[in-house]
Design an enzyme around this catalytic site. Structure first.
Site, PDB file in Angstrom:
ATOM      1  N   ILE A 319       0.854  -1.183   0.000  1.00 57.70           N
ATOM      2  CA  ILE A 319       0.000   0.000   0.000  1.00 57.70           C
ATOM      3  C   ILE A 319       0.894   1.239   0.000  1.00 57.70           C
ATOM      4  O   ILE A 319       1.756   1.386   0.858  1.00 57.70           O
ATOM      5  CB  ILE A 319      -0.926   0.024   1.228  1.00 57.70           C
ATOM      6  CG1 ILE A 319      -1.851  -1.195   1.214  1.00 57.70           C
ATOM      7  CG2 ILE A 319      -1.742   1.314   1.259  1.00 57.70           C
ATOM      8  CD1 ILE A 319      -2.709  -1.318   2.452  1.00 57.70           C
ATOM      9  N   PHE A 320       0.706   2.119  -0.993  1.00 56.93           N
ATOM     10  CA  PHE A 320       1.468   3.362  -1.085  1.00 56.93           C
ATOM     11  C   PHE A 320       0.608   4.535  -0.655  1.00 56.93           C
ATOM     12  O   PHE A 320      -0.598   4.576  -0.921  1.00 56.93           O
ATOM     13  CB  PHE A 320       1.953   3.584  -2.522  1.00 56.93           C
ATOM     14  CG  PHE A 320       2.975   2.584  -2.974  1.00 56.93           C
ATOM     15  CD1 PHE A 320       4.327   2.806  -2.768  1.00 56.93           C
ATOM     16  CD2 PHE A 320       2.592   1.406  -3.602  1.00 56.93           C
ATOM     17  CE1 PHE A 320       5.275   1.891  -3.173  1.00 56.93           C
ATOM     18  CE2 PHE A 320       3.530   0.471  -4.009  1.00 56.93           C
ATOM     19  CZ  PHE A 320       4.876   0.719  -3.798  1.00 56.93           C
ATOM     20  N   ASP A 321       1.242   5.517   0.014  1.00 54.73           N
ATOM     21  CA  ASP A 321       0.472   6.634   0.567  1.00 54.73           C
ATOM     22  C   ASP A 321       0.158   7.705  -0.469  1.00 54.73           C
ATOM     23  O   ASP A 321      -0.742   8.509  -0.291  1.00 54.73           O
ATOM     24  CB  ASP A 321       1.209   7.262   1.757  1.00 54.73           C
ATOM     25  CG  ASP A 321       2.544   7.848   1.344  1.00 54.73           C
ATOM     26  OD1 ASP A 321       3.078   7.393   0.327  1.00 54.73           O
ATOM     27  OD2 ASP A 321       3.049   8.736   2.036  1.00 54.73           O
ATOM     28  N   LYS A 322       0.910   7.740  -1.573  1.00 51.63           N
ATOM     29  CA  LYS A 322       0.599   8.717  -2.619  1.00 51.63           C
ATOM     30  C   LYS A 322       1.168   8.247  -3.949  1.00 51.63           C
ATOM     31  O   LYS A 322       2.133   7.487  -3.994  1.00 51.63           O
ATOM     32  CB  LYS A 322       1.155  10.099  -2.272  1.00 51.63           C
ATOM     33  CG  LYS A 322       2.670  10.186  -2.121  1.00 51.63           C
ATOM     34  CD  LYS A 322       3.080  11.596  -1.739  1.00 51.63           C
ATOM     35  CE  LYS A 322       4.577  11.780  -1.739  1.00 51.63           C
ATOM     36  NZ  LYS A 322       5.256  10.994  -0.696  1.00 51.63           N
TER      37      LYS A 322
END
Length: 350
Positions: A319-322
């Site tokens: 999961i990437f934050d941006k």
């Protein structure tokens, strides 16, 4: 010349060892057995010198039995029973492993050097009378004021004292689109000034900057072994002791238990010593970890430790934050349409 040899001794010895083994194989095929044995013995000495030296140093100074010692004894054992080529190949494999590790360490040093180049060596310090002094970045202290011209890299962490600045923080965040900074906002060393010249005040010493912490993180990761390497290191001494104790017992007990002759027991004991040398395992673990961390760093990926690389193999999803960390961040024109009465060449200029 001697200095260059000393710097690349492991690589040079490995190449010479491989060449001599090839010569020995050719001589053996020509039935020149006496000469081939001499060549194999020379390959044995040249290829195994550094490993033998390291193994004996650890044994004498640290009282630690490592696989270097086991490998040398296995090669001697193979030679004693007449397998000269196999003995030389054992030494070559181990020498190659040592060379790979040295090369990986050298790449690691080069990676650290490249990281250090991101922050400039010199800074423009603003004196109390308003004049500009060019000083080493290492001399900057908390409270000093620094001028950063357009297109130059911010030398150290600080606070913006000018009203406005445009900063490219891709070196730190991976986001290439410039960020607008206002007065009193924090600035990070190693990022690029893409706006007009501005002034800033130093808020952290050079050793406490974000970029210095990143460099320390990379350095610690490279010195932190993977789970596999740690496991090998932990059992190394025990394994070597078991083999060194087990082979003599095997030679002494098998004649009475299996009715072998002493010659047969000794021969098979030497075979056991040879096949018990974990050359492939030793040749793979540490160089692989160092190379992975070094290569990842050059591609702007940081790992906290070698264990993190082992764990990554089990990851099913991330999961990437941006999205900025996943894209180039530099918009480009993919397709365009023009009205018939528009000058396309003129429009493309803009």
């Amino acid at each position: 010349m001697f200095r260059k040899y000393k710097q690349h001794a492991a690589l040079i010895n490995t190449i010479i060892c491989a060449f001599l083994i090839l010569v020995g194989i050719i001589l053996n095929s020509l039935d020149l057995f006496t000469y081939s044995i001499k060549i194999y013995l020379l390959a044995f000495i040249i290829g195994g010198f550094l490993s033998a030296k390291e193994g004996l140093n650890e044994l004498i100074k640290d009282k630690h039995f490592n696989v270097d010692l086991l490998m040398i004894l296995a090669a001697i054992g193979a030679s004693v029973i007449g397998y000269w080529m196999e003995a030389a190949l054992l030494i070559f494999i181990f020498s190659l492993a040592e060379t790979m590790e040295k090369m990986a360490e050298e790449k690691t040093k080069n990676t650290m050097t490249e990281l250090l180049k991101i922050t400039p060596d010199l800074a423009r310090r603003i004196s109390t009378d308003g004049t500009i002094d060019i000083i080493s970045t290492q001399e900057l202290e908390v409270g000093m004021f620094v001028q950063v011209p357009k297109g130059e890299t911010i030398p150290i962490d600080g606070e913006l004292t000018s009203e406005y600045a445009v900063i490219n923080e891709s070196a730190i965040t991976g986001e290439s689109i410039p960020i607008e900074k206002k007065n009193k906002e924090n600035l990070t060393g190693g990022t690029l000034n893409e706006g007009e010249t501005f002034e800033m005040q130093v808020t952290k010493n050079i050793d406490n900057t974000l970029f210095s912490k990143i460099i320390r993180l990379v350095d610690e990761a490279q010195s932190s072994p993977s789970h596999t390497a740690s496991f090998i290191e932990n059992i190394e001494s025990i394994y070597v002791k078991i083999i060194l104790l087990g082979v003599p017992l095997f030679i002494l007990l098998t004649p009475s238990i299996l009715n072998w002759s002493w010659e047969q027991a000794f021969y098979r004991g030497m075979v056991l010593l040879t096949v018990a040398s974990p050359c492939a395992l030793i040749a793979s673990a540490t160089p692989a970890t160092l190379s992975a961390i070094s290569r990842a760093t050059r591609r702007n990926m940081l790992f906290k430790s070698g264990n993190a690389i082992d764990v990554l193999n089990q990851v099913k999803a991330i999961i990437f934050d941006k999205t900025g960390t996943l894209t180039i961040g530099q918009p480009t024109v993919q397709e365009s349409f023009y009205m018939s009465n528009v000058e396309q060449k003129e429009l493309k200029k803009y």
